[in-house]
Design a protein around this motif. Sequence first.
Motif, mmCIF file in Angstrom:
data_model
loop_
_atom_site.group_PDB
_atom_site.id
_atom_site.type_symbol
_atom_site.label_atom_id
_atom_site.label_comp_id
_atom_site.label_asym_id
_atom_site.label_seq_id
_atom_site.Cartn_x
_atom_site.Cartn_y
_atom_site.Cartn_z
ATOM 1 N N LEU A 185 0.848 -1.200 0.000
ATOM 2 C CA LEU A 185 0.000 0.000 0.000
ATOM 3 C C LEU A 185 0.879 1.243 0.000
ATOM 4 C CD1 LEU A 185 -2.613 -0.994 2.755
ATOM 5 C CD2 LEU A 185 -2.949 -1.035 0.271
ATOM 6 N N ARG A 186 1.930 1.141 0.829
ATOM 7 C CA ARG A 186 2.791 2.311 0.990
ATOM 8 C C ARG A 186 3.940 2.306 -0.017
ATOM 9 N NH1 ARG A 186 3.027 5.585 5.329
ATOM 10 N NH2 ARG A 186 2.069 4.029 6.714
ATOM 11 N N TYR A 187 4.482 1.118 -0.249
ATOM 12 C CA TYR A 187 5.715 1.065 -1.050
ATOM 13 C C TYR A 187 5.474 0.647 -2.501
ATOM 14 C CZ TYR A 187 7.851 1.738 3.450
ATOM 15 O OH TYR A 187 8.206 2.260 4.655
ATOM 16 N N PRO A 216 1.570 4.379 -5.807
ATOM 17 C CA PRO A 216 1.957 5.796 -5.703
ATOM 18 C C PRO A 216 0.904 6.601 -4.942
ATOM 19 C CG PRO A 216 2.021 5.017 -7.980
ATOM 20 C CD PRO A 216 1.351 3.968 -7.186
ATOM 21 N N LYS A 217 1.377 7.660 -4.325
ATOM 22 C CA LYS A 217 0.483 8.433 -3.467
ATOM 23 C C LYS A 217 -0.560 9.213 -4.254
ATOM 24 C CE LYS A 217 4.265 10.656 -1.834
ATOM 25 N NZ LYS A 217 5.095 11.601 -1.052
ATOM 26 N N THR A 243 10.141 6.712 -4.448
ATOM 27 C CA THR A 243 9.383 7.973 -4.515
ATOM 28 C C THR A 243 8.883 8.367 -3.135
ATOM 29 O OG1 THR A 243 7.310 6.842 -4.935
ATOM 30 C CG2 THR A 243 8.594 7.486 -6.870
ATOM 31 N N GLU A 244 8.893 7.425 -2.208
ATOM 32 C CA GLU A 244 8.506 7.720 -0.836
ATOM 33 C C GLU A 244 9.617 8.465 -0.098
ATOM 34 O OE1 GLU A 244 5.469 6.797 1.287
ATOM 35 O OE2 GLU A 244 5.110 7.396 -0.784
ATOM 36 N N ALA A 245 10.838 8.273 -0.595
ATOM 37 C CA ALA A 245 11.991 8.859 0.105
ATOM 38 C C ALA A 245 12.038 10.367 -0.078
ATOM 39 C CB ALA A 245 13.286 8.233 -0.421
ATOM 40 N N ARG A 276 3.649 6.626 -14.703
ATOM 41 C CA ARG A 276 2.960 7.845 -14.241
ATOM 42 C C ARG A 276 3.796 8.571 -13.189
ATOM 43 N NH1 ARG A 276 -2.928 6.071 -12.639
ATOM 44 N NH2 ARG A 276 -3.229 8.336 -12.494
ATOM 45 N N SER A 277 4.451 7.785 -12.335
ATOM 46 C CA SER A 277 5.312 8.416 -11.322
ATOM 47 C C SER A 277 6.474 9.119 -11.994
ATOM 48 C CB SER A 277 5.826 7.367 -10.332
ATOM 49 O OG SER A 277 4.749 6.845 -9.585
ATOM 50 N N ALA A 278 7.040 8.481 -13.036
ATOM 51 C CA ALA A 278 8.152 9.082 -13.766
ATOM 52 C C ALA A 278 7.745 10.436 -14.333
ATOM 53 C CB ALA A 278 8.599 8.143 -14.889
ATOM 54 N N LYS A 279 6.530 10.504 -14.868
ATOM 55 C CA LYS A 279 6.004 11.772 -15.385
ATOM 56 C C LYS A 279 6.012 12.836 -14.299
ATOM 57 C CE LYS A 279 4.289 12.080 -19.655
ATOM 58 N NZ LYS A 279 4.413 13.288 -20.480
ATOM 59 N N ARG A 280 5.562 12.409 -13.139
ATOM 60 C CA ARG A 280 5.472 13.374 -12.037
ATOM 61 C C ARG A 280 6.848 13.811 -11.538
ATOM 62 N NH1 ARG A 280 0.880 10.842 -12.374
ATOM 63 N NH2 ARG A 280 -1.021 11.741 -11.515
ATOM 64 N N LEU A 281 7.858 12.950 -11.799
ATOM 65 C CA LEU A 281 9.206 13.299 -11.339
ATOM 66 C C LEU A 281 9.969 14.075 -12.405
ATOM 67 C CD1 LEU A 281 10.116 10.022 -9.455
ATOM 68 C CD2 LEU A 281 9.699 12.277 -8.447
ATOM 69 N N GLY A 282 9.270 14.510 -13.465
ATOM 70 C CA GLY A 282 9.903 15.405 -14.420
ATOM 71 C C GLY A 282 10.213 14.796 -15.766
#
Lengths: 417, 542, 337
Positions: free
Chosen positions: B164-166, B169-170, B245-247, B271-277
Amino acid sequence: MLRQIEGSRAVAEAVALCRPRVVSAYPISPQTHIIEGVGSLVKSGRLKPCEFINVESEFAAMSVSIGAAATGARAYTATSGPGLLDMAEAVFNASGLGLPIVMTVANRAVGAPINIGNDHSDAMALRDSGWIQLFAETNQHAVDLHIQAFRLAERLSVPVMVCMDGFILTHSVERVEIPTQEQVDRYLRPFAPQQVLDPAAPVSIGAMVGPEAFTEVRYLAHARLLEALVCIPELAAEFERVVGRPSGGLVSAYRSEDAETIVVALGSVVGTVKDVVDQMREEGLKIGVVAVTTFRPFPEQALGQALEGAHRVVVIEKAFAVGGRGVLGAQVDALVSDRGTKTYTVVAGLGGRSIPEASLRRVLGEAIRGELGAMSFLDLDRVVVDRELARMAEDPRRAPSTARVPRDVRENAARIV
Amino acid sequence: MSEHPFAITLDAGSSRDNRTGSWRVERPIYVDRMPPCNDACPAGENIQRWLYHAEAGAYEAAWRGLVEDNPLPAICGRVCFHPCEAACNRGKVDEAVGIRAVERFLGDAAIAHGWRLPERAPATGRRVLVVGSGPSGLSAAYHLARAGHEVVVREAAPRPGGMLRYGIPKYRLPREVIDAEISAIEDLGVEIRCDAGVADIASAMAEGAFDAAYLVLGAQLSHRVQVPAADSARLLDALAFLAGTEAAEPVAIGRRVVVYGGGDTAMDAARSAKRLGATDAVIVYRRNRRKMPAHADLVEEALAEGVTVRWMSTISRVEKDKVLVEKMELDSAGFPQPTGEFTNLDADCVILALGQDADLAPLAALEGVEVRDGLVVVDAQMMTGHSGVFAGGDMVPAERTVTVAVGHGKRAARNIDRWLRGETGGPPPRHELASIETLNTWYYADAGRTVQPELEAQRRQTGFEEVVGGLDEPNALFEARRCLSCGNCFECDNCYGVCPDNAVSKLGPGERYVFDYDYCKGCGICVAECPCGAIVMVPELI
Amino acid sequence: MTEQTSSYCQVGSFAVGNRLVDPHLRTVQSDRLRPNALTSGHRACQGCGEALGARFVLDAAMAATDRQLIVVNATGCLEVFSTPYPETAWQVAWMHSLFGNTAAVATGVAAALKVRGDTATRVIAQAGDGGTVDIGFGCLSGMFERNDDVLFVCYDNQAYMNTGVQRSASTPAAARTATTEARGREPGNAFGQGKNLPALAVAHEIPYVATASVAYLHDLEAKVGRAMELHGARYLHVLVPCPLGWGAASRDTIRLARLACETGLFPLFEAAHGEILSATPIRHREPVEAYLRPQRRFAHLFADPPRTDDIARIQAIADRNIGRFDLLGERAGKGSR
């Protein structure tokens, strides 16, 4: 109050004095002047409260009366001849449900051929409908009978038909004593229905009854109607006490105590017969007349007593059972024939034909001399009927076997005339 | 004797002496059927029942119905792949009821209002070890605690929640939601020890004097396939990337990112990669869209956010700043086959999302545990071959979703409870399914599904804000009321109203109805006009 | 017109009750203490639409009048199955006189109430289609014309069911009855002019005319309620399927009543003083075949070869109604619901 007044108007006044709450009517000659009269009294406010409803048929007129009576309202209507037949189903229904409706029948012939004149074919057609049938001899009598009719109907919870001869009574102007409102109110109290449609105490009126109970229902209706034979003389006596005039009852006898020949009749013809009786008494003949005021229920006992001692009874009838005999005559015959009394039926006054005193004197003379047939037609035009019967007999379109029938009729007709 | 004229006038209502029930050859009876949503729910929720409360605006009662089976409604209300909605009969009428959205509404309402989970049963004195604090472990711990057992959860990671956490994505599952629902379980008296991985189950159980154990170690070893790569190539493991991405300092990925794989994790990673730029986030997948294992909503959302997909493609080699992609084609059996056509794709980084395996080392010393294809074999009661040791979640053969895990936890907990009590036998048999054919859907008012609000595209590129919003109260109520209540009476009064013989008695709110067989003629109108199919005709036994 | 509530409530206003709406928006039929004007033990056939319709209408009328109601009933199934001696199923003041005089008897009842100043008690006359469109029409027309204070309710099951399913003026084209057999060149009832009594009632310009169906209870109750708010002659024509006469399964009574409306064959509308006020739109339009097929009285239309020409003529009747009453809400705009 003594007034010179048309019969219809007098009846309208009498009906109004009885305070009907719902009047429904469909116009038909010769009843029209009666409902015009009642309508006028309602419009003028002299009769109130009262709902006067112009309906689309006699069937509706009786049906409105049924609904009103079942809801506890005093209901009145009037009709004539074909109108009575139009409402026939509802006429039976009103009596079957025990609804105390009062209806005037201004007696009229029933066609075809269409004929607006007076006879009793209409009332006789519905003689077995379970209604009380009263026949008025005069307009005074008609007025009195209507007042008594409401009292009688409500006392027994049975509908009452007051028969008065169309035109002869309805359209004739005579001196009539109209009772006062006070007298009528004393005689006729407000309607207290024996059963009523009431949301506070709901019942179902008009059940469907099968063979398991239908006979009992009919028997009870019969018993209730017979009760009227006790009730009617009592109410007539009370009427006399209140209004000061004898009127009504089951039968009414005139110069019949020692009579060897007694005439029996219904309605206005009784007046003519009385004149003939007077004339024949002058001549030394022992003759009298008994008017049947209450035709239904049939007053066997009262009529039987009235006819005791007579050698012969001549029944003058304004209707007959086509293919059978006279309606009243057959009943009188059944009543007295076992005593050895001879009975004659004279069919007279059909379709408004006048009943001349001379003709009556002629047939009564024939009866006294034993020359009269058991059933005869007063003033029948023999030439016309013989010619027609002969033509029918020769008609080539008839098969040989049926061609004999007219001859039989002719022979039979000759025998009974 | 009636006081009315004989046989002319009758006393009102006297027909009740005539028992027309004797005419009947079939009789209607009320039944309860299994609603398709309940039937499909991996967590075994009684969805229809909690929707029934929600329909009346009784949200706390609805939430209480929910947490009877699932203590994580705010979480599942976000990340469940809602097989209930796929099964929903309303989907055959207009659109399925938005069950997950209502569940989320209720879960969020519980957090907002601080509704407390139900009290525990009296202590049994029995101790149960739960290894793993993912959704399955949390679910099991909750149910075991409610049953009165003492529960200790041991978690290897620094914080509870597992995948859930790891793994999620949030922007799909905000962390405060995880924290709220976990702390509600902790409030019940469940002890969760983090940074406390178990190396050997047997000794852990012995040391802690546990009577039973539930193992939910998950599947956290990334499935390695041989992708030839230059030494200078930058390859990342998807799970590690997502956990990263949690770090506080997310890993550097560059501007052009290629994700290799077609599952949910691949979507999350892209999708996370997108959010990271990342300006370009390209998924390379060897089959076509129809065959892609990722859940459709995640694919939709990824595409909406600008993620692109190279269908029918494999990566042949990874270089420093590019990958060599080979085009594939499906053979007659539907399997992808290489074509020999190659293209280059610029890539600063490649994230591998090719599946995960379970690390079963801690079970090595447990006698009797059977392992097949890298997964632990459990029986119908979810017990391993070692008595008293149960297992679930991603380490046993099943679909790997949060809700399946939650369901495993509940089932395992109930079976552990029975095992501890020495009871045998399973749950009662299920009712017959309430299929669409048993319903009279005419009665349900026309109403399309409520659309949940979504974050605008611009903000999805720039941060981990939650993408899908919740329903507001009127919309949640509306959505709950779209439930057809398949197979179970919801007291619409139809049977009571449509009976020509008044042979149905209405007992009042919550009490439903009974047939009056003295008068029921067996016409069957009640059956035909029951909207939800909760009445059937059965032959009259003479 | 269907009563709608502003917020969506699951079964909305289509089911009999709805626990989710205010009690005052629920039907009389959903009330545990409803009057049950027609109670259990009556001898109607299984699945009788008329028994249902009569209870729907009279319960609504009793609720609207605080139970101050008198009912006059024509001869027919409804009368026969409700009041065979020695038992009656009515729990309302009720009277049966004859087949054809119901409207006139009701006029008499209303007159009696009026003359005694009873303004609280209201009168309903009720009859089947025979007692309304055929033998009862004379009295009914007279009652309309005089504007007597009576609500006349026709429970139309489209034939003389009580006497063994003979044709009435309300029998639809092509329907088989005992006097319109399904044989010959024109099997079943002839495609005549029909006798559209609701239209005739509208032509009398009486204060209120409506059609209703046992499949649309809220609509029906609302119409009874409106009728009882008014005085003068009012007319309500309720379609009541007859499983026996129509050759349909007893469980399909409401379904067929619904299909009659959803095909357009039986439009639901309201009129006042000669003007059509509104029509209830069709929710889910169905072809006439969906309505005709489950009924054995139309079975010959689907024989081999099928009477596709007759089916098309019936569809044309439905289409004409849909156009005339705007049953798809095309003229009014789809947003009306």
